[in-house]
Enzyme design. Structure first.
Site, mmCIF file in Angstrom:
data_model
loop_
_atom_site.group_PDB
_atom_site.id
_atom_site.type_symbol
_atom_site.label_atom_id
_atom_site.label_comp_id
_atom_site.label_asym_id
_atom_site.label_seq_id
_atom_site.Cartn_x
_atom_site.Cartn_y
_atom_site.Cartn_z
ATOM 1 N N HIS A 1 4.193 -4.821 -1.503
ATOM 2 C CA HIS A 1 4.468 -5.838 -2.519
ATOM 3 C C HIS A 1 5.942 -6.268 -2.450
ATOM 4 O O HIS A 1 6.653 -6.226 -3.460
ATOM 5 C CB HIS A 1 4.155 -5.265 -3.906
ATOM 6 C CG HIS A 1 3.443 -6.217 -4.817
ATOM 7 N ND1 HIS A 1 3.334 -6.001 -6.168
ATOM 8 C CD2 HIS A 1 2.808 -7.390 -4.583
ATOM 9 C CE1 HIS A 1 2.654 -6.977 -6.735
ATOM 10 N NE2 HIS A 1 2.323 -7.834 -5.790
ATOM 11 N N TRP B 1 9.157 -2.273 -5.194
ATOM 12 C CA TRP B 1 9.018 -1.582 -6.470
ATOM 13 C C TRP B 1 7.582 -1.117 -6.692
ATOM 14 O O TRP B 1 7.320 -0.339 -7.588
ATOM 15 C CB TRP B 1 9.429 -2.516 -7.612
ATOM 16 C CG TRP B 1 10.910 -2.614 -7.834
ATOM 17 C CD1 TRP B 1 11.629 -1.999 -8.816
ATOM 18 C CD2 TRP B 1 11.851 -3.382 -7.075
ATOM 19 N NE1 TRP B 1 12.968 -2.339 -8.708
ATOM 20 C CE2 TRP B 1 13.131 -3.182 -7.656
ATOM 21 C CE3 TRP B 1 11.749 -4.206 -5.958
ATOM 22 C CZ2 TRP B 1 14.288 -3.801 -7.150
ATOM 23 C CZ3 TRP B 1 12.900 -4.807 -5.448
ATOM 24 C CH2 TRP B 1 14.145 -4.593 -6.050
ATOM 25 N N HIS B 2 6.648 -1.622 -5.842
ATOM 26 C CA HIS B 2 5.222 -1.333 -6.022
ATOM 27 C C HIS B 2 4.631 -0.942 -4.676
ATOM 28 O O HIS B 2 4.511 -1.783 -3.789
ATOM 29 C CB HIS B 2 4.474 -2.568 -6.553
ATOM 30 C CG HIS B 2 5.147 -3.229 -7.716
ATOM 31 N ND1 HIS B 2 5.168 -4.607 -7.880
ATOM 32 C CD2 HIS B 2 5.821 -2.721 -8.760
ATOM 33 C CE1 HIS B 2 5.830 -4.904 -8.989
ATOM 34 N NE2 HIS B 2 6.238 -3.771 -9.537
ATOM 35 N N GLN B 3 4.268 0.315 -4.522
ATOM 36 C CA GLN B 3 3.657 0.787 -3.275
ATOM 37 C C GLN B 3 2.175 1.034 -3.521
ATOM 38 O O GLN B 3 1.795 1.618 -4.536
ATOM 39 C CB GLN B 3 4.350 2.062 -2.795
ATOM 40 C CG GLN B 3 5.839 1.894 -2.539
ATOM 41 C CD GLN B 3 6.706 2.105 -3.769
ATOM 42 O OE1 GLN B 3 6.402 2.940 -4.611
ATOM 43 N NE2 GLN B 3 7.802 1.348 -3.894
#
Length: 659
Positions: free
Chosen positions: A426, A594-596
């Site tokens: 992301h 920030w989003h895995q």
């Protein structure tokens, strides 16, 4: 968190100081900050402090190799095409060398440059409560922490591990974030004996000093100093009791309907993500976290983005957030922990509830592997400091996140064909605007507004989302280009005139998690052409938003400085062509994650997925995964609610199975 020393020799540290002095040299004639040398800025001491407290020995090893190269003629020829050691160059030569590394075709040169720039920015702009205030702060107008933290007792008492220990329970959960915290609450409420293992520490409101350096070191994965293997994406992930929910921006989007339908199709689990169980779990999570749009007074940052969007006639809406009693006048520091108990984090809600009902929690627990007997999961083994810890359980839940859950599986010999595959990051980045007006870019509601104007650029639901974010000094220093010392210092002194539009790309690029010889995770990721095209579109459209809002200059997070003056004669199309020339490859364009997501996807086919519709690992009974790694594809929105929904649904099914 274990600390390691870089153990640089005298020559390597001298080279590091030469780099720091080139990035931030004395510049006569302006503010006190402008004329200070690196000693006056306190950088030697700050750099030593950082190097003595590294979270991963690989960081120090790689840094040592880079500085060793820079200290030789051969290294100079390789990295910046001059057979002269960096320390032997004059000031003009050093600045030219850094620019050459930033624009090099050699990925290794760009990686060395970006790593050194990130380290110097952390030293120059951040401090902790035991150190003098950085001299950059007065020049920036940054006030530092908003007073001391409150004296609030810790309501959770983690289990103390003082020697080699073996524990027994019904369910052991590895990870305490959005997935693990929810699972703990659901399972213990069903009467099950639950143990939660968290690799990070336990920090509450009384520990939130709001010093960037302390927050990153204590509550973020690898102290916020880690990247993908090629250095192309900075990894931002929580590592504390409560995980990322303690330090995130409170953004609480439900899984979009079109994404749920796509996940059904990709996974082959028809009706699972679009079905009533998923609906019920989503509603339960929304209620428990108090998700609402009642605390959305736009900050000056958000208001400026809104102004540009409305001027262009583009979509803008209020952000759903998991807050209760959030005060805009006290907000802006939530990435370093909410002191006011307004953010309804997993720590404050689900974990607290689980603890009150008897769940045991261990912090500082580094899980090595899952134990099995005849291919059936029986528990986990790991360590707490120097002590060995074994937990024996009827069922094991992995909720260590998309970066670490597959690493645990691989270390356990659970290396099915899809384990670690399809890593989605992301990727996000800022487009910067410089305005006549001044902001307090660190203050106000974290994220109050967003735009979905360009979320469907390909007709398949993939595109970019616009959000804003508070800007603290390290963020400014790391995600802005350096062209010269004078330019960079002017950037810093323009801090209060800076605003951004944050761009998040819903990616189709599929990375991979592997482990090195010592079992440590390695994160490999590269943007494909499809996502680069969307990234490019995001840059251009965000630039138009900032221009419509009145920005005098717009700049990109490229290693080579690219600045557009919207009030001049150059068009946005001309501007984007210059961005194209700067490039989008690793080290050319600063990206953050920030989003895995992904890496242990849900699905019916064991060749393409890792867990089934009940979140149980294919071929390994009693082992479950309840975190973002189960996503069949990128969520396209901030993923916290999707993670918690999947965890709630999966834990509810597991509770019924065990009781």
């Amino acid at each position: 968190m274990t600390s390691f020393q870089a153990n640089l020799n005298e020559n390597q540290f001298a080279t590091l100081l030469a780099v720091a002095g080139t990035l931030l040299p004395p510049v006569a004639g302006e503010t006190e900050f402008e004329i200070n040398n690196i000693s006056g800025l306190g950088l030697p001491a700050r750099l030593r402090h950082i190097l003595d407290d590294l979270p991963d020995e690989r960081i120090g090893h790689d840094l040592g190799l880079a500085l060793k190269l820079l200290g030789t003629r051969a290294g100079g020829l390789l990295l910046y095409r001059r057979p002269v050691a960096f320390g032997d160059l004059d000031e003009a030569g050093r600045q030219a060398a850094l620019r050459a590394m930033a624009s090099s075709r050699l990925g290794q040169a760009r990686q060395v440059y970006t790593g050194l720039k990130r380290l110097v920015a952390l030293a120059a702009f951040a401090a902790d409560s035991t150190e003098p205030e950085p001299l950059a702060w007065p020049a920036m107008g940054y006030p530092g922490p908003n007073g001391p933290p409150p004296d609030i007792p810790k309501p959770i008492t983690p289990l103390s591990i003082t020697g080699d220990t073996t524990l027994d329970c019904d369910v052991v959960i590895v990870g305490s974030g959005a997935g693990g915290g929810v699972a703990a609450s659901v399972l213990v409420e069903a009467g099950l004996d639950v143990i939660v293992l968290e690799k990070g520490g336990y920090y509450n409101e009384s520990d939130f000093t709001h010093y960037e350096s302390e927050a990153y070191r204590q509550m973020y994965l690898d102290g916020l100093q880690t990247t993908t293997a090629d250095g192309g994406v900075n990894i931002v992930a929580g590592s504390t009791l409560g995980g990322g929910t303690v330090v995130n921006y409170t953004t609480s989007f439900a899984t979009p309907d079109e994404v749920r339908a796509e996940w059904d199709e990709i996974s082959g689990l028809n009706g699972l993500f679009t079905g009533p169980d998923y609906d019920a779990s989503s509603q339960a999570v929304h209620g428990r976290l108090s998700v609402n749009q009642d605390h959305n007074h736009p900050s000056h940052r958000d208001g400026t983005m809104e102004k540009g969007l409305r001027e262009l006639g583009w979509h803008v809406d209020e952000m759903p957030r998991n807050v209760d009693g959030c005060d805009a006048d006290l907000c802006g520091y939530c990435t370093m922990g909410c002191r006011h108990e307004a953010k309804q984090s997993t720590m404050l809600t689900y974990l607290q509830h689980a603890f009150e009902l008897g769940a045991r929690m261990v912090v500082g627990a580094d899980v090595e592997k899952v134990t099995t007997l005849a291919d059936v999961a029986t528990g986990v083994v790991g360590s707490v400091g120097p002590h060995r810890l074994e937990v024996r359980a009827r069922s094991v839940v992995l909720a260590a996140g998309s970066l670490n859950t597959p690493a645990i599986m691989l270390r356990s010999g659970l290396d099915g064909p899809a384990v670690g595959r399809n890593l989605r990051l992301h990727p996000a980045f800022p487009v910067w605007g410089d305005f006549d007006e001044t902001f307090e870019p660190w203050s106000g509601i974290m994220q109050a507004l967003y735009s979905d104007q360009f979320t469907n650029l390909d007709g398949r639901g993939y595109g970019v989302k616009f959000e804003t974010a508070p800007i603290h000094p390290v963020f400014l220093g790391v995600l802005n280009p350096w062209h010269s010392g004078a330019q960079f210092k002017r950037l810093v002194t323009r801090y209060q005139h800076k605003n951004l539009v944050g761009v998040i790309v819903r990616d189709t690029s599929a990375g991979r998690v592997t482990v090195d010889r010592k079992g440590r995770p390695v994160w490999k990721y590269r943007l494909n052409k499809h996502d680069v095209a969307h990234l490019r579109e995001g840059v251009m459209r965000a630039a138009e938003v900032l221009a419509a809002a009145g920005a005098n200059e717009v700049s990109t997070p490229t290693s080579q400085q690219v600045v557009w003056s919207p009030k001049g004669s150059e068009t946005v199309d001309d501007f984007i062509l210059r961005v194209d020339s700067a490039g989008y490859r690793a080290g050319q364009f600063a990206l953050g994650s920030w989003h895995q997501m992904g890496t242990a996807a849900m699905g019916v086919d064991p060749k393409k997925s890792v867990v089934n519709g009940e979140n149980e690992v294919h071929g390994t009974p009693n082992l479950f995964v309840l975190d973002a790694s189960t996503f069949p594809a990128s969520s396209g929105v901030n993923p916290m609610i999707s993670i918690q929904t999947i965890a709630h649904r999966g834990a509810t099914a597991l509770a019924a199975r065990l009781t």
